[in-house]
Write a protein that holds these residues in place. Sequence first.
Motif, PDB file in Angstrom:
ATOM      1  N   MET A 173       0.908  -1.039   0.107  1.00  6.01           N
ATOM      2  CA  MET A 173      -0.077   0.039  -0.112  1.00  6.01           C
ATOM      3  C   MET A 173       0.846   1.318   0.047  1.00  6.01           C
ATOM      4  O   MET A 173       0.651   2.419  -0.805  1.00  6.01           O
TER       5      MET A 173
ATOM      6  N   LYS B 251      -6.079  -0.840  -3.126  1.00  7.51           N
ATOM      7  CA  LYS B 251      -7.507  -0.966  -2.391  1.00  7.51           C
ATOM      8  C   LYS B 251      -8.386  -1.852  -2.930  1.00  7.51           C
ATOM      9  O   LYS B 251      -9.068  -2.541  -2.621  1.00  7.51           O
TER      10      LYS B 251
ATOM     11  N   LEU C 217      -9.674   1.608   4.531  1.00  6.60           N
ATOM     12  CA  LEU C 217      -9.856   0.468   3.966  1.00  6.60           C
ATOM     13  C   LEU C 217      -9.896  -0.897   4.636  1.00  6.60           C
ATOM     14  O   LEU C 217     -10.862  -1.788   4.626  1.00  6.60           O
TER      15      LEU C 217
ATOM     16  N   GLN D 181      -6.549   6.583   5.057  1.00  8.22           N
ATOM     17  CA  GLN D 181      -7.025   6.041   3.838  1.00  8.22           C
ATOM     18  C   GLN D 181      -6.808   4.413   4.228  1.00  8.22           C
ATOM     19  O   GLN D 181      -7.929   3.514   4.053  1.00  8.22           O
TER      20      GLN D 181
ATOM     21  N   THR E 117      -9.531  -5.370  -1.921  1.00 12.96           N
ATOM     22  CA  THR E 117     -11.108  -5.563  -1.531  1.00 12.96           C
ATOM     23  C   THR E 117     -11.827  -6.922  -2.508  1.00 12.96           C
ATOM     24  O   THR E 117     -12.221  -7.606  -1.817  1.00 12.96           O
TER      25      THR E 117
END
Length: 2026
Positions: free
Chosen positions: A1519, A1533, A1584, A1580, A1537
């Motif tokens: 990340m 992200k 997430l 962020q 997911t």
Amino acid sequence: MAAAERRAFAHKINRTVAAEVRKQVSRERSGSPHSSRRCSSSLGVPLTEVIEPLDFEDVLLSRPPDAEPGPLRDLVEFPADDLELLLQPRECRTTEPGIPEDEKLDAQVRAAVEMYTEDWLIAHRRYQHLSAAYSPITTETQRERQKGLTRQVYEQDASGDEKSSPEDADDPRHSSGSPEDTPRSSGASGIFDLRNLAADSLLPSLLERTAPEDVDRRNEVLRRQHRPRTLLSLYPAPDEDEAVERCSRPEPPHEHFGQRILVKCLSLKFEIEIEPIFGILALYDVREKKKISENFYFDLNSDSTKGLLRAHGTYPAISTLARSAIFSVTYPSPDIFLVIKLEKVLQQGDISECCEPYMVMKEVDTAKNKEKLEKLRLAAEQFCTRLGRYRMPFAWTAVHLANIVSSAGQPDRDSDSEGERRPAWTDRRRRGLSDRTSSGDDACSFSGFRPATLTVTNFFKQEAERLSDEDLFKFLADMRRPSSLLRRLRPVTAQLKIDISPAPENPHFCLSPELLHVKPYPDPRGRPTKEILEFPAREVYAPHTSYRNLLYVYPHSLNFSSRQGSVRNLTVRVQYMAGEDPSQALPVVFGKSSCSEFTREAFTPVVYHNKSPEFYEEFKLHLPACVTENHHLLFTFYHVSCQPRPGTALETPVGFTWIPLLQHGRLRTGPFCLPVSVDQPPPSYSVLTPDVALPGMRWVDSHKGVFSVELTAVSSVHPQDPHLDKFFTLVHVLEEGAFPIRLKDGVLSEGTVEQELRASLAALRLTSPEPLVAFSHHVLDKLVRLVVRPPIIGGQLVNLGRGAFEAMAHVVSVVHRSLESAQDARGHCPLLAAYVYYAFRVPGMEPNLPGGAPPVTVQPATLARASGRPASLYLARSKSISSSNPDLAVALGSVDDEVSRILASKAIDRSSNRTSYLESFSSAPPATQLRPTVQKLLHEELALQWVVSGSAVREAVLQHAWFFFQLMVKSMTLHLILGQRLDTPRKIRFPGRFLDDIAALVGNVGMEVITRVYKDVELAERLNASLAFFLSDLLSLADRGFVFSMVRAHYKQVASRLQSAPNPALLLTLRMDFTRILCSHEHYVTLNLPCCPLSPPASPSPSVSSTTSQSSTFSSQAPDSKVTSMFELSGPFRQQHFLAGLLLTELALALEPEAEGASLLHKKAISAVHSLLSGHDADPRYAEATVKTRVAELYLPLLSLARDTLPRLHDFAEGPGQRSRLASMLDSDTEGEGDIGGTINPSVAMAIAGGPLAPGSRGSISQGPATGSRSGCPLSAESSRTLLVCVLWVLKNAEPALLQHWAADLSPPQLGRLLDLLYLCLAAFEYKGKKAFERINSLTFKKSLDMKARLEEAILGTIGARQEMVRRSRERSPFGNQENVRWRKSITHWRQTSDRVDKTKEEIEHEALVDGNLATEASLVVLDTLEIIVQTVMLSEARESVLGAVLKVVLYSLGSAQSALFLQHGLATQRALVSKFPELLFEEETELCADLCLRLLRHCGSRISTIRTHASASLYLLMRQNFEIGNNFARVKMQVTMSLSSLVGTTQNFSEEHLRRSLKTILTYAEEDVGLRDSTFAEQVQDLMFNLHMILTDTVKMKEHQEDPEMLIDLMYRIARGYQGSPDLRLTWLQNMAGKHAELGNHAEAAQCMVHAAALVAEYLALLEDSRHLPVGCVSFQNISSNVLEESAISDDILSPDEEGFCSGKYFTELGLVGLLEQAAVYFTMGGLYEAVNEVYKTLIPILEAHRDYKKLAAVHGKLQEAFTKIMHQPQRVFGTYFRVGFYGARFGDLDEQEFVYKEPSITKLAEISHRLEEFYTERFGEDVVEIVKDSNPVDKTKLDPQKAYIQITYVEPHFDTYELKDRVTYFDRNYGLRTFLFCTPFTPDGRAHGELHEQHKRKTLLSTDHAFPYIKTRIHVCHREEGPLEVAQVFLAEIPEDPKLFRHHNKLRLCFKDFCKKCEDALRKNKALIGPDQKEYHRELERNYTRLREALQPLLTQRLPQLLAPTTASLRHSLNRASFRKLDL
């Protein structure tokens, strides 16, 4: 390369005949432009030619030995102490040697005595035990080396027992998530949860910014720690079947024994005890009619009874007091009896009279018979005193041994037939002969029974007329019959107790048949057990190993019927006379029981009053060592007077006869029928036989033969064969030189001896086999002597070399033939092997002159005695000397310098242990007379004779070539050691003439192998192996360069024959065996010159990351030819590493696509390499890393070989679902049989498989299509795996810097293939898990595969000739060809393992442990190599593609089952790669990012904390990296997911609890990362993490409903709905659902999921561009399913197609769409919905047409044709059965009061679904909670028990309106797209459900569902029931709508209902007027129901709407219409 492969492929197709192929190959060889490996340009010399090796000795001379540092020095040359002589003391069984100590022995006895006493002389190669031939790597040795392995921790093993450790335990909290939450409801609580969790430990240095070099260095150091030293000790041992090099040292010659039985005599008791009784035991074989043992005499009398014989007894020797005996039986059979005879002291009266008292009197009557007994005792006492030295026969009985053995019950008796239960190989060798004879019916073993004690009660009295052995055999045969005559006789009652048991291995207190003490003999005073000599029933072939000289005398009968005078009680006295004087009787007769050990005379028992008695007596005599002409046996016949009469002597001699024991120097044995003289023989009678009628003598019955007697000798001195006797006599005569000599009838002078000797040599072939084998050592010794020291007769040197050589060949053949069954796996006779290894010595090689006088002076004198010796002889000899010894200048006429050199005592090297040997000989006693002799060298003579031999002899020698080769090798070794020549340079150790002979010989034998391979494969195989072993032995002795040149010559011979061979595979197999044997030499590494300067200078630092070597790699772009040639089978490589080159060349040729008989050759070649590498791993000499790297250099070309063979290796990565990772196997060229929907493009295949890995096929890494790459024979899984483990071995042990040099020179396609190879290695060694080991028994499985492969080859003709197959089957089948099985080790090995299929828990544990370690080490080696490749390509142009490929391999390694240890290193490497090359993941449209995220997330959820720690670190860095590139990490992200969703949907045993901890860990990193404090990054990350956490919460629910498929699919459906806004995720979940449906067998639903997914992609593609050939969004799919329109929710406002991270998956492309549609079609086909297949293809065909993909189009149309054909042939398909299911009760949570229509598999009965649901919910809620509502009436909730759960199930059918039925014509139409269902409820007017027929009615209820069946779920919610108007009103009129736009509709419906009520009232009125009286009751019911309806509707119809009259504008009306359309179905 492509061209070559295409060409190979073409070969495959039009393979007309082998000849064509051969022409083709020869054309290629002659230089056509062909890039096959056979002649690749870099190699220079084609592989089919053997390159000339370097001159080994010269190379060594040019390199000083200290040129190499430290441990490498030992690799340069063989060790100095390589050869040694050992004197192994001969094992003597007895405590005293038992050798005659007589002063003067004749030559023959002396030779025998020497032979049985001298120690074994072993020429030993000190390091030979390190060779694979002598210490093979077997499963047992591997197991030993695997001890102490650490257990690797694996996820799948941990998950197998989840509750085992606290970390694994499931958290009870998580199961509380209640199903009524919507997918996003648990947000707040989830956040709170995550905050409060504990994180895993953090990696300390993760957040530091370190230089990449340092990171690499640190990673490397960590990777190198705790690694196993050897890789191959973790891999199964090399295949036993292929181990042609396997040897074992022969066992020393030892005395032969059969199966041994111990018989103990415990007690003998009669009813009356009055006199001594003596026993005799012996074994008899009834079928062979033969006595098979000597007699054992025992005496069980009490001391008082024995006292009666005091007058006659001397003091008894202890050896005569034995009461137990050990019998040996070589040929056990059911026909063997133990016969017991009893004798007593002679008394007056015949046998019957003497037996009477024993039969009549009983012990109980003792008191009554007191007087009689007294009388009898008195008489007995008198007889004992007077006649005590004579015996008489008394009684006998017999024990049938087979009964004892079987009734005692053998613990190991097996019901198998004898043929199957063969003993293990070593067992067979040890027992040798004992087995070979048992054939079918006498499968009787005396070795393993339980001991038994017998009491024998019945004895039969002896009958005077029937005492002979013939009569005994008749009795014994009769005893076996049920109605035996013997049973009718009155028995002599007695009790004899005996013990019978198998004899122990080393019994104590044992005496040999010669009465010597057998070791161990603890105390000379103990009562002994006697070993009883066996007289085997048939021939026994075993050589004599100890001195034995026994004579047995059997008097049979005497006929004195014509003899005058008183001759009635006759006895025969036997004496062994050394002369004629009575005092010369020798004490050599063995005593019987309770007497002295030896006596001078012995008597036969007396038969009372019988003039022609028969005898059963056996006299055993000890033959003196020297039997002379005067020695004879004297028989004197006496009449014994039983009654004492005055004036009558006790014994009167009544006759005499004799047998002279020597005749013409030979021992006389056999049957004799002798005349008996009445008078005493005259003087000098002993030299004549009694047959000579001497004058003045009187003879009984006028000189006729009246006395029948037989002599047998058991002697290891006297051969008792005329031909052998003659041969030995002649040889000894020559040695002693005592002429003239008498031979048979003639006299031999010096003149005739030569021709007699030649005749005798030729006559040896007439010898009978048994004595020849027995005296084989003697014969061979003498023959060797004749060759080495040709006799000088009459001053002439007689060269008998040829005759002796031929005789030797014959003797060897006979021995082989006789012992055929005892041969070992290589067809060697163990007896001969033992002779060469232990007994053979070169005569005259030992310095045996007294005092070590300077031999130079002694020798001429000895030679000069040969008077009159022609000078020409000297001349010839000296010439031969000089030619044989170029290094010695020899003057004419001088003595044989070689002999002088050998005898020079001053040259003896006293420092080594050779001294002791030499000294021991120099002190030997001087020979009596030194004959003039000439010394030749045996090996030179053998080679010469063999080369010049004639065809007949050559044939015999070839049959047993191994023996002659071994003889030569031992002779050469002795010559070198004893001749002090070990320090001589190898080039001059042996004369050139001899080497020429050897070369000729090797050429001849090689030619024989080649020519015979098609006639007699077995012989060819044996010869081939013998030749190879011979050359291997020569490598230790002679000039190695010379040996290599012979090997090369042999290869050339084979190569020239291969071109014309009908079946080359056979020859290649032999050549491979040949190479393998050569390579098994213990100094194989040294022989390959590992330390010579072919290798480039090593990098100064061994570390991979040494920057110096990096820069040099790419500074000059020209590849380093030196390095390249090390990694290819180049000229220089094969020249220097000669043997390794041969081996790898064999492998390369076997792996060629065109190779014939390939899979057999693959296996052999790969097995050979594997065996060698395993040997290196186990060899202590190569344990050091520096040495190992040098060894590894010998195998570097293996890497290129394997890389080029890649397409044909077994694809371990293939497999279902997740495993289908290697795309090149889904090559667009392969034929699409059985493929899903035609052949699939690789990327589509990946799409279908749902495989997480990118579609980067192996082809794509290697650039360019791999066309036809699979041409040629693919390798089996086993061969491929073994080849790969060898590759890993090279990678593990090779010098990293060298690998780096090499990688730098590879072109990108080659590098790509190398990466593919690594990829395959990972797949091949993936850990299977403990469960897998419990499931299969690997070994039997492997073997059966193997057999199958062999069978296939035989059938397909790849091996060729039928005979080959027959032979292999005979050789390998454990059952075939019973009589003459050549025992192979492999057979018994195979039997042992396969017999035990069930392994113990420990074994399974151990296998899993080893497999885990192997998988870990293999993966780590791959990782090391990847690091090297990364270092190398850092600076190259092709860096992008290569690094992408490297990352794919790393990802694959992270995705397969790996241990925690590997994952730490793998993840560290992955982090380093990503930090060095972020663009790999984030810049291009690559799948790698998605893939990596999935891998990391999976490991974040691991049960093992170290894995989680590293995975969360990797994910966090990913990340951060993405964020740092573009200030947001949308891509990661999105991918994370999606990955989580797919993980959650597909993984069974997924642990969300552990994943939560990892999420927390990542949060912690974000909070602690100082570098990014000021950015939005932490925020962020937090968002997430919480988002992921929510997905997890949904997962918990899914887990909870794992067992409830409907609920599970509902949840997945809900989650997918929740992702309506993110297409990637929705697609992921649709695929998850499809997977789940497919798993459950719901193919129609799986297909719908795929159609929905395709529609989703189509919507996206329609947004991007308007292509004519693409479907226009969802609408195009309406024909397939009306439900699809719900996918149109993706619209412009949801996403812009170019936003980063959105719709970036591989499916959002045209290819992806094609893949999804194809998969949908496949599922529809599987579900039988062929009409839908057509609809799918309607959408697909335009796309394919646009792409001009005609191959696919052909496939599609083919599929369509199949579909339509099936529609025609299967009109009535069964699609599904539907049920309405209602749930009532709070227990159901959000299912309460819900109604569904369930689609069940076709033909499901109501009872089935009812039972299923009831059982399922009972299990969930507990007993007595669930109730099934039995009717279909509306359920009244008020009447239900709130604590219970109610389920109502009704069968429903699809319902169509009339207008619909016009369109729904076919059966399919009426079963597809169903929304409305009907069920009927029965009722009667009075409210009951059922009544009389006339009053029965039914109510129809219509149900409508939210979606049409089939849908993406199997149960659909019921949106309304049409039971009637009331339900409609209640649904739509109950509440006033909020939306004013709907007021109009509401009002309209209200008015309709008013109208409806009015119409009903009118109808009732009309009806009343029309009906008759019978319908009055029915009408009343109608009125009651109407009233009820009106009352229910009243409140709904009266409410008024506000603003009803407000006008609506046109625009509003328009929007209203559109909205209602938009809302449709959502």
